[in-house]
Each structure stands twice: as structure tokens, then as C-alpha cells.
Design a protein around this motif. Structure first.
Motif, mmCIF file in Angstrom:
data_model
loop_
_atom_site.group_PDB
_atom_site.id
_atom_site.type_symbol
_atom_site.label_atom_id
_atom_site.label_comp_id
_atom_site.label_asym_id
_atom_site.label_seq_id
_atom_site.Cartn_x
_atom_site.Cartn_y
_atom_site.Cartn_z
ATOM 1 N N GLU A 170 0.753 -1.281 0.028
ATOM 2 C CA GLU A 170 -0.156 -0.151 0.191
ATOM 3 C C GLU A 170 0.655 1.435 0.093
ATOM 4 O O GLU A 170 0.565 2.347 -0.474
ATOM 5 C CB GLU A 170 -0.808 0.045 1.068
ATOM 6 N N ILE A 171 2.022 1.040 0.753
ATOM 7 C CA ILE A 171 2.816 2.367 0.929
ATOM 8 C C ILE A 171 4.013 2.891 0.234
ATOM 9 O O ILE A 171 4.230 3.705 -0.347
ATOM 10 C CB ILE A 171 2.874 2.376 2.611
ATOM 11 N N LEU A 172 4.902 1.527 -0.168
ATOM 12 C CA LEU A 172 6.038 1.777 -0.736
ATOM 13 C C LEU A 172 6.102 1.271 -2.053
ATOM 14 O O LEU A 172 5.523 0.302 -2.605
ATOM 15 C CB LEU A 172 7.071 0.904 0.028
ATOM 16 N N GLU A 173 6.979 2.221 -3.040
ATOM 17 C CA GLU A 173 7.383 1.892 -4.181
ATOM 18 C C GLU A 173 8.382 0.476 -4.290
ATOM 19 O O GLU A 173 8.964 0.428 -3.168
ATOM 20 C CB GLU A 173 7.985 3.138 -4.962
ATOM 21 N N PRO A 174 8.107 -0.304 -5.406
ATOM 22 C CA PRO A 174 9.005 -1.461 -5.399
ATOM 23 C C PRO A 174 10.531 -1.308 -4.884
ATOM 24 O O PRO A 174 10.665 -2.112 -3.945
ATOM 25 C CB PRO A 174 8.838 -1.909 -6.766
ATOM 26 N N PRO A 175 11.301 -0.485 -5.463
ATOM 27 C CA PRO A 175 12.688 -0.464 -4.900
ATOM 28 C C PRO A 175 12.898 -0.305 -3.272
ATOM 29 O O PRO A 175 13.589 -1.253 -2.429
ATOM 30 C CB PRO A 175 13.321 0.744 -5.442
ATOM 31 N N LEU A 176 12.009 0.463 -2.784
ATOM 32 C CA LEU A 176 12.116 0.637 -1.283
ATOM 33 C C LEU A 176 11.333 -0.591 -0.634
ATOM 34 O O LEU A 176 11.817 -1.156 0.463
ATOM 35 C CB LEU A 176 11.171 1.688 -0.769
ATOM 36 N N ARG A 177 10.239 -1.309 -1.276
ATOM 37 C CA ARG A 177 9.762 -2.257 -0.460
ATOM 38 C C ARG A 177 10.765 -3.485 -0.653
ATOM 39 O O ARG A 177 10.539 -4.229 0.469
ATOM 40 C CB ARG A 177 8.295 -2.430 -1.452
ATOM 41 N N LEU A 178 11.225 -3.959 -1.721
ATOM 42 C CA LEU A 178 12.282 -4.796 -1.999
ATOM 43 C C LEU A 178 13.259 -4.817 -0.923
ATOM 44 O O LEU A 178 13.709 -5.748 -0.113
ATOM 45 C CB LEU A 178 12.681 -5.127 -3.389
ATOM 46 N N ARG A 179 14.072 -3.431 -0.699
ATOM 47 C CA ARG A 179 14.962 -3.141 0.442
ATOM 48 C C ARG A 179 14.170 -3.446 1.819
ATOM 49 O O ARG A 179 14.985 -4.130 2.590
ATOM 50 C CB ARG A 179 15.208 -1.603 0.351
ATOM 51 N N LEU A 180 13.306 -3.032 2.074
ATOM 52 C CA LEU A 180 12.363 -3.401 3.255
ATOM 53 C C LEU A 180 12.581 -4.915 3.800
ATOM 54 O O LEU A 180 12.902 -5.336 4.844
ATOM 55 C CB LEU A 180 11.182 -2.634 3.303
ATOM 56 N N TRP A 181 12.051 -5.644 2.450
ATOM 57 C CA TRP A 181 11.650 -6.956 2.913
ATOM 58 C C TRP A 181 13.166 -7.794 2.852
ATOM 59 O O TRP A 181 13.513 -8.586 3.844
ATOM 60 C CB TRP A 181 10.939 -7.724 1.770
ATOM 61 N N ASP A 182 14.451 -7.056 2.256
ATOM 62 C CA ASP A 182 15.611 -7.875 2.476
ATOM 63 C C ASP A 182 16.085 -7.627 3.984
ATOM 64 O O ASP A 182 16.651 -8.419 4.657
ATOM 65 C CB ASP A 182 16.642 -7.072 1.493
ATOM 66 N N SER A 183 15.673 -6.507 4.396
ATOM 67 C CA SER A 183 16.119 -6.030 5.594
ATOM 68 C C SER A 183 15.176 -6.891 6.720
ATOM 69 O O SER A 183 15.835 -7.285 7.808
ATOM 70 C CB SER A 183 15.821 -4.718 5.939
#
Ligand code: HEM
Length: 150
Positions: free
Chosen positions: A32-45
């Protein structure tokens, strides 16, 4: 027996509860909130931190479980719910091993190299496998508790 069961249940809470939070709460919120690059970085973390705890649980569950079986007098002395639990637990651990070694490591590499398309595809695979393990975890908990009461 009580300290072993405490470690066993703590491991279930961390692993299954963590998957529930990731799948049911964090995933839709991140979409809902994050665009793909940021979202993928979040999941990695998120995965880096969560999987460190899952390693603890995939070691603690069979060790505490098998030791409890030993204290009960062996597999022949325990109920069918324990046989099911052992089988389902081993399947869950195998699925987690596949998630970590075949998917997460590739996913993390794609994120580091900013290959967003490949990282997104790998995240899709991890999501499906976590759904499988979450279902198995809830089922195993049901088998353990209801099976014992029968
Ligand atoms: C990996 C191999 C596993 C083994 C060898 C194992 C073994 C055991 C044993 C011997 C008990 C005590 C049963 C009793 O007192 O009747 C137990 C309890 C329990 N286990 Fe496991 N277990 C395993 C994995 C799991 C998994 C993956 C889950 C859930 C995701 C789970 C959930 C539970 C629960 C909720 C109890 C408490 C049942 C109760 O006392 O009502 N176990 N386990």
C-alpha cells in the motif's frame, strides 16, 4: 519436561507468529505504502533479521521435541499427535531450508545489485512458500493441541 515445553512453545510463537505478522500484516501494508525498490529493500532487511530468529527455532523445535519424546520413553510411547507433529515439523524445516538457500540468498543478491525485476520475482516465490509454511504451522499447532486433548 516443563522447561523443554516452554522452549518448544516459545519457538512456535516466534516462527509461526513471525510468519503471520509478515504475511497478513506487513505485506499488504508495504504494498500500500512503498514503491517497489524501497519495498524490496525493506523485505531484504526484514528477512535478514527474521531468518536469524528462524534458525534458532528450527534448531530448538526438533531438539526440545525429540528430547521430550525421549523423556516420554520413545516414539512407541507417544500419541499419534506427536508422530504427525514430527512429520509436519520436518516438512516445515525443509520448506524453510529451500526458502533460505534457494530463494532468499538470490533475492538478497538481486536487491544488492538493484535488479528489481528479478528481486520481485524471487520475493513472489518466498511469499508463496511462507504461505505454505504458515498454513503448515497453524495446522501443526492444531494437531499438537487438539490431538493431545483427544
Ligand atoms: C520438529 C519436530 C517436532 C517434534 C519432535 C515435536 C515434539 C513434541 C512433543 C514430544 C511435545 C509434547 C507432547 C505432549 O506433551 O503430549 C510437543 C508439544 C507441542 N508441540 Fe511439538 N514437535 C515438533 C515440532 C512442532 C512444530 C513445528 C509445532 C508448531 C508449529 C509444534 C507445536 C507444539 C505444541 C503447540 C505443543 C504443545 C502441545 C500441548 O501440550 O498441548 N511442534 N512437541
Amino acid at each position: 519436561m516443563a522447561p523443554l515445553k516452554f522452549i518448544h512453545l516459545l519457538s512456535v510463537l516466534i516462527w509461526v507468529g513471525g510468519m503471520f505478522f509478515a504475511y497478513v500484516v506487513l505485506r499488504p501494508a508495504a504494498v500500500e505504502i512503498l514503491e517497489p525498490p524501497l519495498r524490496l529493500r525493506l523485505w531484504d532487511s526484514v528477512f535478514r533479521r527474521f531468518f536469524a530468529w528462524v534458525w534458532f527455532t528450527v534448531a530448538a523445535l526438533p531438539i526440545s521435541g525429540l528430547y521430550m519424546i525421549h523423556l516420554y520413553g520413545g516414539m512407541a510411547q507417544v500419541g499419534r499427535h506427536v508422530h504427525f507433529m514430527l512429520t509436519l515439523g520436518l516438512v516445515m524445516i525443509a520448506v524453510y531450508g529451500h526458502v533460505f538457500f534457494s530463494c532468499y540468498r538470490k533475492f538478497s543478491r538481486h536487491v544488492a545489485e538493484q535488479n528489481w525485476k528479478e528481486a520481485g520475482e524471487m520475493l513472489g516465490k518466498i511469499r508463496k512458500l511462507i504461505a505454505v509454511n504458515l498454513t503448515l504451522g497453524l495446522l501443526t499447532t492444531g494437531v499438537a493441541v487438539i490431538g493431545k486433548a483427544l
